[in-house]
Design an enzyme around this catalytic site. Structure first.
Site, PDB file in Angstrom:
ATOM      1  CB  THR A 132      -6.966   7.793  -1.370  1.00 28.56           C
ATOM      2  OG1 THR A 132      -7.353   7.580  -2.735  1.00 28.56           O
ATOM      3  CG2 THR A 132      -8.211   8.216  -0.589  1.00 28.56           C
ATOM      4  CG  ASP A 133      -5.886   9.442  -6.544  1.00 31.85           C
ATOM      5  OD1 ASP A 133      -6.408   8.493  -5.907  1.00 31.85           O
ATOM      6  OD2 ASP A 133      -5.667   9.376  -7.766  1.00 31.85           O
ATOM      7  CD  GLU A 134     -10.795   5.979  -4.910  1.00 30.83           C
ATOM      8  OE1 GLU A 134     -11.937   6.024  -4.439  1.00 30.83           O
ATOM      9  OE2 GLU A 134     -10.278   4.940  -5.327  1.00 30.83           O
ATOM     10  CE1 TYR A 157     -10.601   3.759   0.975  1.00 35.81           C
ATOM     11  CE2 TYR A 157     -10.669   4.780  -1.197  1.00 35.81           C
ATOM     12  CZ  TYR A 157      -9.951   4.335  -0.095  1.00 35.81           C
ATOM     13  OH  TYR A 157      -8.589   4.497  -0.067  1.00 35.81           O
ATOM     14  CE  LYS A 161      -7.753   6.700   3.257  1.00 32.70           C
ATOM     15  NZ  LYS A 161      -6.891   6.087   4.305  1.00 32.70           N
TER      16      LYS A 161
HETATM   17  P1  NAD Z   1      -5.475  -3.148   2.460  1.00 37.44           P
HETATM   18  O1  NAD Z   1      -6.949  -3.310   2.421  1.00 37.44           O
HETATM   19  O2  NAD Z   1      -4.612  -4.043   1.649  1.00 37.44           O
HETATM   20  O3  NAD Z   1      -4.964  -3.281   3.971  1.00 37.44           O
HETATM   21  C1  NAD Z   1      -5.622  -2.693   5.040  1.00 37.44           C
HETATM   22  C2  NAD Z   1      -5.001  -3.240   6.321  1.00 37.44           C
HETATM   23  O4  NAD Z   1      -5.604  -2.555   7.442  1.00 37.44           O
HETATM   24  C3  NAD Z   1      -5.256  -4.731   6.525  1.00 37.44           C
HETATM   25  O5  NAD Z   1      -4.060  -5.388   6.922  1.00 37.44           O
HETATM   26  C4  NAD Z   1      -6.296  -4.790   7.631  1.00 37.44           C
HETATM   27  O6  NAD Z   1      -6.226  -5.960   8.427  1.00 37.44           O
HETATM   28  C5  NAD Z   1      -5.965  -3.529   8.422  1.00 37.44           C
HETATM   29  N1  NAD Z   1      -7.111  -3.003   9.180  1.00 37.44           N
HETATM   30  C6  NAD Z   1      -8.360  -2.743   8.707  1.00 37.44           C
HETATM   31  N2  NAD Z   1      -9.155  -2.280   9.697  1.00 37.44           N
HETATM   32  C7  NAD Z   1      -8.378  -2.214  10.804  1.00 37.44           C
HETATM   33  C8  NAD Z   1      -8.603  -1.780  12.136  1.00 37.44           C
HETATM   34  N3  NAD Z   1      -9.819  -1.357  12.535  1.00 37.44           N
HETATM   35  N4  NAD Z   1      -7.597  -1.830  13.031  1.00 37.44           N
HETATM   36  C9  NAD Z   1      -6.369  -2.276  12.653  1.00 37.44           C
HETATM   37  N5  NAD Z   1      -6.091  -2.721  11.402  1.00 37.44           N
HETATM   38  C10 NAD Z   1      -7.078  -2.683  10.491  1.00 37.44           C
HETATM   39  O7  NAD Z   1      -5.216  -1.621   2.103  1.00 37.44           O
HETATM   40  P2  NAD Z   1      -4.064  -0.965   1.206  1.00 37.44           P
HETATM   41  O8  NAD Z   1      -4.447  -1.048  -0.206  1.00 37.44           O
HETATM   42  O9  NAD Z   1      -2.751  -1.461   1.660  1.00 37.44           O
HETATM   43  O10 NAD Z   1      -4.238   0.566   1.651  1.00 37.44           O
HETATM   44  C11 NAD Z   1      -3.564   1.055   2.795  1.00 37.44           C
HETATM   45  C12 NAD Z   1      -3.901   2.515   2.974  1.00 37.44           C
HETATM   46  O11 NAD Z   1      -3.509   3.243   1.835  1.00 37.44           O
HETATM   47  C13 NAD Z   1      -5.387   2.798   3.169  1.00 37.44           C
HETATM   48  O12 NAD Z   1      -5.506   3.811   4.135  1.00 37.44           O
HETATM   49  C14 NAD Z   1      -5.844   3.275   1.813  1.00 37.44           C
HETATM   50  O13 NAD Z   1      -6.942   4.143   1.937  1.00 37.44           O
HETATM   51  C15 NAD Z   1      -4.606   3.993   1.319  1.00 37.44           C
HETATM   52  N6  NAD Z   1      -4.414   4.065  -0.128  1.00 37.44           N
HETATM   53  C16 NAD Z   1      -4.499   2.929  -0.883  1.00 37.44           C
HETATM   54  C17 NAD Z   1      -4.227   2.996  -2.252  1.00 37.44           C
HETATM   55  C18 NAD Z   1      -4.289   1.767  -3.119  1.00 37.44           C
HETATM   56  O14 NAD Z   1      -4.178   1.891  -4.335  1.00 37.44           O
HETATM   57  N7  NAD Z   1      -4.422   0.573  -2.578  1.00 37.44           N
HETATM   58  C19 NAD Z   1      -3.893   4.231  -2.834  1.00 37.44           C
HETATM   59  C20 NAD Z   1      -3.841   5.372  -2.033  1.00 37.44           C
HETATM   60  C21 NAD Z   1      -4.080   5.265  -0.673  1.00 37.44           C
HETATM   61  O1  DAU Z   2      -6.887   6.115  -6.244  1.00 37.25           O
HETATM   62  C1  DAU Z   2      -6.456   5.486  -5.054  1.00 37.25           C
HETATM   63  C2  DAU Z   2      -7.419   4.378  -4.712  1.00 37.25           C
HETATM   64  O2  DAU Z   2      -7.163   3.332  -5.637  1.00 37.25           O
HETATM   65  C3  DAU Z   2      -7.282   3.875  -3.289  1.00 37.25           C
HETATM   66  O3  DAU Z   2      -7.613   4.915  -2.399  1.00 37.25           O
HETATM   67  C4  DAU Z   2      -8.192   2.656  -3.045  1.00 37.25           C
HETATM   68  O4  DAU Z   2      -7.976   2.127  -1.747  1.00 37.25           O
HETATM   69  C5  DAU Z   2      -7.865   1.612  -4.080  1.00 37.25           C
HETATM   70  O5  DAU Z   2      -8.757   0.519  -3.940  1.00 37.25           O
HETATM   71  C6  DAU Z   2      -7.967   2.183  -5.497  1.00 37.25           C
HETATM   72  O6  DAU Z   2      -9.350   2.510  -5.795  1.00 37.25           O
HETATM   73  P1  DAU Z   2     -10.007   2.198  -7.222  1.00 37.25           P
HETATM   74  O7  DAU Z   2     -11.461   2.084  -7.029  1.00 37.25           O
HETATM   75  O8  DAU Z   2      -9.519   3.146  -8.261  1.00 37.25           O
HETATM   76  O9  DAU Z   2      -9.329   0.770  -7.506  1.00 37.25           O
HETATM   77  P2  DAU Z   2      -9.945  -0.582  -8.115  1.00 37.25           P
HETATM   78  O10 DAU Z   2      -8.778  -1.495  -8.361  1.00 37.25           O
HETATM   79  O11 DAU Z   2     -11.070  -1.102  -7.311  1.00 37.25           O
HETATM   80  O12 DAU Z   2     -10.540  -0.106  -9.513  1.00 37.25           O
HETATM   81  C7  DAU Z   2      -9.694   0.484 -10.484  1.00 37.25           C
HETATM   82  C8  DAU Z   2     -10.510   0.694 -11.747  1.00 37.25           C
HETATM   83  O13 DAU Z   2     -10.851  -0.571 -12.287  1.00 37.25           O
HETATM   84  C9  DAU Z   2     -11.823   1.416 -11.525  1.00 37.25           C
HETATM   85  O14 DAU Z   2     -12.074   2.282 -12.626  1.00 37.25           O
HETATM   86  C10 DAU Z   2     -12.856   0.310 -11.499  1.00 37.25           C
HETATM   87  C11 DAU Z   2     -12.252  -0.731 -12.438  1.00 37.25           C
HETATM   88  N1  DAU Z   2     -12.587  -2.123 -12.104  1.00 37.25           N
HETATM   89  C12 DAU Z   2     -12.369  -2.547 -10.840  1.00 37.25           C
HETATM   90  C13 DAU Z   2     -12.691  -3.832 -10.471  1.00 37.25           C
HETATM   91  C14 DAU Z   2     -12.482  -4.324  -9.056  1.00 37.25           C
HETATM   92  C15 DAU Z   2     -13.088  -2.966 -13.081  1.00 37.25           C
HETATM   93  O15 DAU Z   2     -13.251  -2.591 -14.247  1.00 37.25           O
HETATM   94  N2  DAU Z   2     -13.400  -4.240 -12.723  1.00 37.25           N
HETATM   95  C16 DAU Z   2     -13.240  -4.713 -11.457  1.00 37.25           C
HETATM   96  O16 DAU Z   2     -13.580  -5.903 -11.191  1.00 37.25           O
END
Ligand code: NAD
Ligand code: DAU
Length: 347
Positions: A132-134, A157, A161
């Site tokens: 992740t970019d975070e 988190y 990562k």
């Molecule tokens: P998500 O929370 O939707 O899905 C996570 C999945 O992992 C679920 O299906 C869960 O059951 C499974 N899981 C969790 N713990 C596990 C374990 N111990 N063993 C096996 N399976 C397990 O997550 P997402 O948003 O699809 O993110 C997927 C990946 O991408 C993560 O690694 C996250 O850090 C990364 N990522 C997410 C975003 C985003 O915006 N959502 C952006 C950049 C990177």
């Molecule tokens: O940047 C990549 C990341 O993006 C991934 O690594 C994470 O898994 C993914 O969850 C996401 O993280 P963020 O924290 O940026 O996403 P989130 O949707 O939780 O929040 C996005 C922005 O919105 C953040 O500035 C917080 C704000 N927010 C979020 C929630 C849940 C609100 O204002 N209200 C809310 O209820």
């Protein structure tokens, strides 16, 4: 490096989640012959319904198991040409709560278990760590971290990562495993668990519920359609270089604040701006801006296709047309998290 051969067998972890399921659907569309094994524990965020039409395929197998469990992982890596590691605890707000040890356990130790099995049993496979970019932390405008930027994660988190990225890169250097790391910005699209901002705000807007906008809504996220992310991952797997990191991001111009994205959602749903409820203190350590330099992945030939206005509109349409999918989630165990976190009922 030469283009890698099409894989015969791919082990995906976390394939019942939001991005992993998109990746599996895309991989299946590209190559109906490829064997896909999905190792997913089905935590609260996993949902087999994210894989419609795939679960019955003879070339798809879901193993309900834990990436932290050595024997399970050992039994699965042996025939994989690619290992693509999505499984993680992924929600920042859950990581700032008490008892968030699962973030370290799953994200860091789980990555170690998987890599160690690859090292011992399948050293010739390609391994992609989904990062992740975070990990770059709060990035002041106009900086754009490239892949060599110092890591400065803010939340448990993102710290977990960053730990996972380091473990993965250490296995490349120390053990010569063919590891690559991607670092993507915020994804959005269909099948995203409605705890994340975009699906939460869309589904609340569709139900005329309050929209909890944190800390004034001036924060910047570089929103990317999940399909664009998965296209980038396939390209990295096909053409990336061992030991390398690839940032992935939309590079939105202009950059969009959370408030602006919220206004797009309100417009697309027809909901009233009066639903916006300004909330403070729900995200301690709230990062103000994420951004990444993406020249490296673009040099491989990747360009994101969807623009944010169009992307939000089609995402709103998907949630409006798939109420059953998210209503089942929002009426289930999610309610407990919602009430504890937001201090009000989820519906
Ligand atoms: P998500 O929370 O939707 O899905 C996570 C999945 O992992 C679920 O299906 C869960 O059951 C499974 N899981 C969790 N713990 C596990 C374990 N111990 N063993 C096996 N399976 C397990 O997550 P997402 O948003 O699809 O993110 C997927 C990946 O991408 C993560 O690694 C996250 O850090 C990364 N990522 C997410 C975003 C985003 O915006 N959502 C952006 C950049 C990177
Ligand atoms: O940047 C990549 C990341 O993006 C991934 O690594 C994470 O898994 C993914 O969850 C996401 O993280 P963020 O924290 O940026 O996403 P989130 O949707 O939780 O929040 C996005 C922005 O919105 C953040 O500035 C917080 C704000 N927010 C979020 C929630 C849940 C609100 O204002 N209200 C809310 O209820």
């Amino acid at each position: 490096m030469e283009k890698s051969l099409a894989p015969r067998s791919v082990l995906v972890t976390g394939g019942c989640g939001f991005i992993g399921s998109c990746f599996i659907r895309m991989l299946r569309d590209r190559d109906p012959e490829v064997e896909i094994v999905n190792l997913d524990l089905l935590t609260y965020a996993g949902n087999p319904e994210n894989l419609p039409g795939i679960t019955d395929s003879p070339r798809y197998r879901w193993v309900r198991g834990d990436v932290r469990h050595e024997e399970t992982v050992e039994s699965l890596v042996g025939s994989a040409d690619w290992v693509v590691h999505f499984a993680a605890e992924s929600h920042v707000d859950r990581s700032t709560a008490a008892k968030a040890g699962a973030f370290v356990d799953t994200n860091v130790y789980g990555t170690f278990v998987l890599l160690d099995a690859v090292r011992r049993l399948r050293p010739e496979c390609r391994y992609l760590q989904i990062g992740t970019d975070e990990v770059y932390g709060d990035v002041a405008f106009p900086q754009m971290p490239d892949e060599g930027w110092m890591l400065d994660p803010s939340s448990p988190y993102s710290a977990s990562k960053a730990g996972a990225d380091h473990i993965a890169l250490a296995f490349a250097r120390t053990h010569g495993v063919d590891v690559m790391v991607s670092r993507c910005t915020n994804n959005y699209g269909a099948y995203q668990y409605p705890e994340k901002m975009i699906p939460l705000f869309i589904t609340n807007a569709l139900d005329s519920l309050p929209i909890p906008l944190y800390d004034g809504g001036g924060q910047i996220r570089d929103w990317l359609r999940v399909e664009d992310h998965c296209e980038a991952l396939l390209l990295i797997l096909e053409e990336g270089r061992p030991g390398e990191i690839y940032n992935v991001g939309a590079n939105q111009e202009p950059e969009r604040t959370n408030l602006e994205v919220t206004e797009m959602i309100l417009e697309c749903t027809g909901a009233s701006a009066s639903l916006i409820e300004h909330r403070h203190g729900l995200r301690p350590g709230h990062d103000q801006r994420y951004a990444v330099a993406t020249e490296k992945i673009r040099a491989l030939g990747w360009t994101p296709r969807a623009d944010i206005q169009e992307g939000i509109a089609s995402t709103v349409r998907w949630y409006a047309e798939n109420r059953g999918w998210w209503e089942a989630i929002k009426s289930g165990a999610y309610r407990e998290f919602y009430e504890a976190h937001y201090g009000r009922p989820a519906s």
